[in-house]
Write an enzyme that holds these catalytic residues in place. Structure first.
Site, short mmCIF file in Angstrom:
data_model
loop_
_atom_site.label_atom_id
_atom_site.label_comp_id
_atom_site.label_asym_id
_atom_site.label_seq_id
_atom_site.Cartn_x
_atom_site.Cartn_y
_atom_site.Cartn_z
CD GLU A 1 -2.91 1.18 0.26
OE1 GLU A 1 -3.52 2.22 0.05
OE2 GLU A 1 -3.12 0.13 -0.38
CD GLN B 1 -4.33 -7.81 -0.19
OE1 GLN B 1 -4.05 -6.70 0.26
NE2 GLN B 1 -3.50 -8.83 -0.12
CB CYS C 1 -3.13 -4.48 6.31
SG CYS C 1 -2.70 -2.72 6.38
CE LYS D 1 1.53 -10.58 1.66
NZ LYS D 1 1.81 -9.77 2.86
CG HIS E 1 4.67 -10.66 6.28
ND1 HIS E 1 4.86 -9.54 5.51
CD2 HIS E 1 5.59 -10.57 7.27
CE1 HIS E 1 5.85 -8.81 6.01
NE2 HIS E 1 6.31 -9.42 7.09
CG ASN F 1 5.51 -11.80 2.10
OD1 ASN F 1 4.77 -11.14 2.83
ND2 ASN F 1 6.35 -11.23 1.26
N GLY F 2 8.47 -12.40 3.32
CA GLY F 2 9.12 -11.67 4.40
C GLY F 2 10.63 -11.73 4.38
CD GLU F 3 13.51 -8.50 6.65
OE1 GLU F 3 14.72 -8.37 6.43
OE2 GLU F 3 12.71 -7.53 6.70
N GLY G 1 8.23 -8.31 -1.90
CA GLY G 1 7.77 -6.93 -2.04
C GLY G 1 8.93 -5.96 -2.08
#
Length: 328
Positions: free
Chosen positions: A16, A75, A105, A146, A175, A206-208, A230
């Site tokens: 976002e 989404q 989120c 997600k 995530h 997902n993540g890092e 991302g």
């Protein structure tokens, strides 16, 4: 044809305020991305008009694909199963490549209005939302979700993943942090491996993930072949391509930088053209600097460019600067 989970090995994450359709366009032009997810569309107590979906995901006007042909799932975020289902049905008329549901989120404002990661304290409601949307959407349109590991802690992560699976989701992106963790490293990839012991639903980690080495390590720890990236791709637009090239090599060697700075300059010019069509003049320079701020993690030239543009706000002067950049 829409793309389900089976064909997607590298997914571009929704972000976002950063990864909008213009930046999705740029990053998917590089190659290596199999599937994108749009920024969230907030659902409250109304059925949104067609233009609300298209504003966030203009790709819906292009068979739900980016210019490069990469499918885009749209989404939705909210907490009311009935209204989410009604909006999903309206969205389905536009034939998206899939509908994704946001349970991750961490934004305070979103959570205060009972959206995003705060719902992870209510696994039953999470399941009701997924089930309602799945019933409302034609079977050929994937419905994915997600989630983070939890809100304040990860004690209900398994419950949420099981609820999403039981409700009929096609796949699940996790995530590997809670809302309380925010975006602070590390990501707890081992917890994704834990979830996979309980859930057969195809899972995406997902993540890092900032580098090819991170991607390979994440796969090893989580057991997930599929990754969603991302910030790592915003900083290194060639990351997905590097992962794809690595997967294609039989010797397992690590590839080098996939995208040169000259290529980045070309993308920046296209990006600037795109945001100039959609973004108010006073905000355009900020959008370009926002991307440069990430790019300087990987490209020394981006630091120099950031320094040159730091005090520039006039779009005409940004135009001049971009025109002056040599492309070799």
């Amino acid at each position: 044809m829409t793309m389900g989970h089976l064909g997607a090995r590298v997914l571009l994450a929704p972000m976002e305020g950063l990864l909008d359709h213009t930046l999705r366009d740029m990053l998917t032009r590089v190659g290596g991305v199999d599937l994108c997810v749009s920024e969230f569309i907030r659902v409250t107590n109304t059925v949104l008009p067609r233009r609300a979906f298209i504003r966030v995901a203009p790709e819906l006007l292009n068979n739900s694909r980016t210019v490069a042909g990469v499918p885009v799932r749209v989404q939705l975020l909210g907490s009311d199963p009935d209204y989410l289902a009604a909006n999903a049905a309206a969205l389905a008329e536009l034939q998206p490549a899939g509908i994704d549901l946001n349970f991750g989120c961490p934004a305070k404002t979103v959570n205060q209005h009972r959206g995003g990661a705060v719902l992870l304290d209510e696994p039953e409601l999470v399941g009701q939302i997924v089930a309602a949307v799945r019933r409302a959407v034609p079977a050929h349109i994937p419905v994915s979700a997600k989630m983070r590991l939890g809100f304040n802690d990860d004690s209900r992560a398994e419950d949420c993943a099981l609820a999403i699976e039981a409700a009929g989701a096609s796949d699940l992106v996790v995530h590997a942090r809670t809302k309380a963790h925010g975006y602070r490293p590390p990501a707890y990839w081992d917890r994704i491996a834990d979830l996979r012991q309980h859930v057969r639903l195809p899972m995406v980690a997902n993540g890092e993930i900032w580098t090819l080495a991170d991607a390979l390590r994440c796969r090893e720890v989580t057991g997930c072949d599929r990754l969603m990236i991302g910030r790592g791709m915003v900083a290194d637009p060639g990351l997905a391509l590097a992962i794809t090239r690595h997967d294609a090599l039989s010797d397992g060697s690590l590839t080098g930088e996939a995208v040169t700075w000259s290529h980045i300059v070309v993308l920046m010019r296209l990006f600037w053209q795109g945001i100039s069509l959609r973004v108010a003049p006073r905000h355009r320079a900020g959008r370009l600097k926002q991307w440069l701020n990430y790019l300087r993690r990987v490209y020394p030239e981006a630091q120099e460019a950031f320094d040159q543009l730091r005090l520039l706000h006039d779009p005409a002067k940004i135009d001049q600067w971009l025109a002056s950049q040599a492309v070799g």
